[in-house]
Structures are given as structure tokens and as C-alpha cells.
Design a protein around this motif. Structure first.
Motif, PDB file in Angstrom:
ATOM      1  N   CYS A   8       2.393   1.775  -3.563  1.00  0.00           N
ATOM      2  CA  CYS A   8       1.442   2.098  -4.631  1.00  0.00           C
ATOM      3  C   CYS A   8       0.567   3.310  -4.343  1.00  0.00           C
ATOM      4  O   CYS A   8       0.128   3.977  -5.275  1.00  0.00           O
ATOM      5  CB  CYS A   8       0.535   0.900  -4.900  1.00  0.00           C
ATOM      6  SG  CYS A   8       1.410  -0.526  -5.541  1.00  0.00           S
ATOM      7  N   ALA A   9       0.282   3.563  -3.075  1.00  0.00           N
ATOM      8  CA  ALA A   9      -0.676   4.620  -2.760  1.00  0.00           C
ATOM      9  C   ALA A   9      -0.223   5.579  -1.674  1.00  0.00           C
ATOM     10  O   ALA A   9      -0.923   6.541  -1.366  1.00  0.00           O
ATOM     11  CB  ALA A   9      -2.015   3.993  -2.352  1.00  0.00           C
ATOM     12  N   LEU A  40       0.823  -1.211   0.000  1.00  0.00           N
ATOM     13  CA  LEU A  40       0.000   0.000   0.000  1.00  0.00           C
ATOM     14  C   LEU A  40       0.856   1.260   0.000  1.00  0.00           C
ATOM     15  O   LEU A  40       0.555   2.232  -0.698  1.00  0.00           O
ATOM     16  CB  LEU A  40      -0.939   0.010   1.212  1.00  0.00           C
ATOM     17  CG  LEU A  40      -2.099  -0.977   1.171  1.00  0.00           C
ATOM     18  CD1 LEU A  40      -2.800  -1.017   2.525  1.00  0.00           C
ATOM     19  CD2 LEU A  40      -3.068  -0.617   0.075  1.00  0.00           C
ATOM     20  N   PRO A  94      -4.104   9.481 -10.119  1.00  0.00           N
ATOM     21  CA  PRO A  94      -2.820   9.420  -9.421  1.00  0.00           C
ATOM     22  C   PRO A  94      -2.384  10.820  -8.979  1.00  0.00           C
ATOM     23  O   PRO A  94      -2.813  11.830  -9.551  1.00  0.00           O
ATOM     24  CB  PRO A  94      -1.873   8.848 -10.467  1.00  0.00           C
ATOM     25  CG  PRO A  94      -2.455   9.274 -11.772  1.00  0.00           C
ATOM     26  CD  PRO A  94      -3.946   9.394 -11.558  1.00  0.00           C
ATOM     27  N   LEU A 123       1.438   8.213  -7.036  1.00  0.00           N
ATOM     28  CA  LEU A 123       0.718   7.374  -6.083  1.00  0.00           C
ATOM     29  C   LEU A 123      -0.765   7.381  -6.437  1.00  0.00           C
ATOM     30  O   LEU A 123      -1.307   8.406  -6.847  1.00  0.00           O
ATOM     31  CB  LEU A 123       0.913   7.903  -4.659  1.00  0.00           C
ATOM     32  CG  LEU A 123       2.355   8.014  -4.191  1.00  0.00           C
ATOM     33  CD1 LEU A 123       2.424   8.730  -2.849  1.00  0.00           C
ATOM     34  CD2 LEU A 123       2.990   6.647  -4.106  1.00  0.00           C
ATOM     35  N   ILE A 124      -1.432   6.255  -6.253  1.00  0.00           N
ATOM     36  CA  ILE A 124      -2.863   6.162  -6.541  1.00  0.00           C
ATOM     37  C   ILE A 124      -3.629   6.915  -5.461  1.00  0.00           C
ATOM     38  O   ILE A 124      -3.546   6.589  -4.284  1.00  0.00           O
ATOM     39  CB  ILE A 124      -3.316   4.696  -6.604  1.00  0.00           C
ATOM     40  CG1 ILE A 124      -2.588   3.971  -7.729  1.00  0.00           C
ATOM     41  CG2 ILE A 124      -4.839   4.622  -6.790  1.00  0.00           C
ATOM     42  CD1 ILE A 124      -2.754   2.469  -7.709  1.00  0.00           C
ATOM     43  N   GLN A 125      -4.372   7.931  -5.880  1.00  0.00           N
ATOM     44  CA  GLN A 125      -5.199   8.696  -4.946  1.00  0.00           C
ATOM     45  C   GLN A 125      -6.614   8.126  -4.893  1.00  0.00           C
ATOM     46  O   GLN A 125      -7.200   8.007  -3.834  1.00  0.00           O
ATOM     47  CB  GLN A 125      -5.237  10.160  -5.378  1.00  0.00           C
ATOM     48  CG  GLN A 125      -6.033  11.040  -4.449  1.00  0.00           C
ATOM     49  CD  GLN A 125      -5.874  12.502  -4.813  1.00  0.00           C
ATOM     50  OE1 GLN A 125      -4.788  12.946  -5.143  1.00  0.00           O
ATOM     51  NE2 GLN A 125      -6.954  13.250  -4.758  1.00  0.00           N
ATOM     52  N   SER A 126      -7.155   7.764  -6.066  1.00  0.00           N
ATOM     53  CA  SER A 126      -8.485   7.161  -6.087  1.00  0.00           C
ATOM     54  C   SER A 126      -8.694   6.393  -7.386  1.00  0.00           C
ATOM     55  O   SER A 126      -8.001   6.615  -8.381  1.00  0.00           O
ATOM     56  CB  SER A 126      -9.581   8.218  -5.929  1.00  0.00           C
ATOM     57  OG  SER A 126      -9.638   9.056  -7.065  1.00  0.00           O
TER      58      SER A 126
END
Length: 103
Positions: A16-17, A13, A83, A91-94
Motif C-alpha cells: 500500500c505504501a 505496508l 499518493p 503508493l500512499i505517500q501521506s
């Protein structure tokens, strides 16, 4: 089968985020057993999926990426990946499903 202990999940996590499992808001579908400090997944196979953007727009440190619309249980939808750039990495935001035509 165990999916991974909390440390392994948190490392993924974070990479990636930029979050950890403590930051998750909707965990009703996650099976976590504290006695084993492990997460469990009951699927028959592993399929990470893919995302091929057809359009996108950048606004400051975030971008909105969308592939072509598709049919989903809710009707025609478009997936939107957002991102965020932080310290030279994205980074993945949503990730969400929106009704097709939703700007």
C-alpha cells in the motif's frame, strides 16, 4: 487479539505504501511484542474507512486528493490523501488533516 506478525504487517505496508514497519516514524500508539513478533490492536471492530475525492491535482509523480470538508475535533478540516506513482502503481505517500480553506 493479534493483528498480525511483522511479516504480514510489512507485506501490507509494502503493497500500500512502499515501506515496511522499519520506516515508521511515529509508533507510540502501536503495541508490538518482540517475543511474539506480533502487533496487537485493542479495538472492538475492524473498519477500514473510505475516501471519496471531490477534487484533486497531479504534480509529476504525485497527486493531492481531497473530499469535501468535514467537522473534526479540531474544527472544520479537509482530509488530504497524497499518493505517489512508482513503477506503474500508486503508493500512499501521506494522509493528513488540514484546516478547511488551506490550499
Amino acid at each position: 487479539m493479534p493483528m498480525g506478525n511483522r511479516t504480514a504487517v510489512d507485506e501490507t505496508l509494502e503493497a500500500c505504501a512502499g515501506i515496511t514497519s522499519a520506516d515508521l516514524k511515529n509508533t507510540g500508539w502501536i503495541l508490538y511484542l518482540p517475543d511474539y513478533d506480533a502487533y496487537y490492536n485493542f479495538t472492538s471492530d475492524y473498519g477500514p474507512g473510505w475516501f471519496e475525492a471531490a477534487e484533486g491535482v497531479r504534480d509529476g509523480d504525485t497527486a493531492r486528493l481531497r473530499p469535501e470538508a468535514l467537522w473534526h475535533e479540531e474544527g472544520e478540516v479537509v482530509r488530504e490523501l497524497t499518493p505517489r506513482e512508482e513503477d506503474g502503481r500508486w503508493l500512499i505517500q501521506s494522509f493528513r488533516f488540514l484546516p478547511a480553506g488551506n490550499g
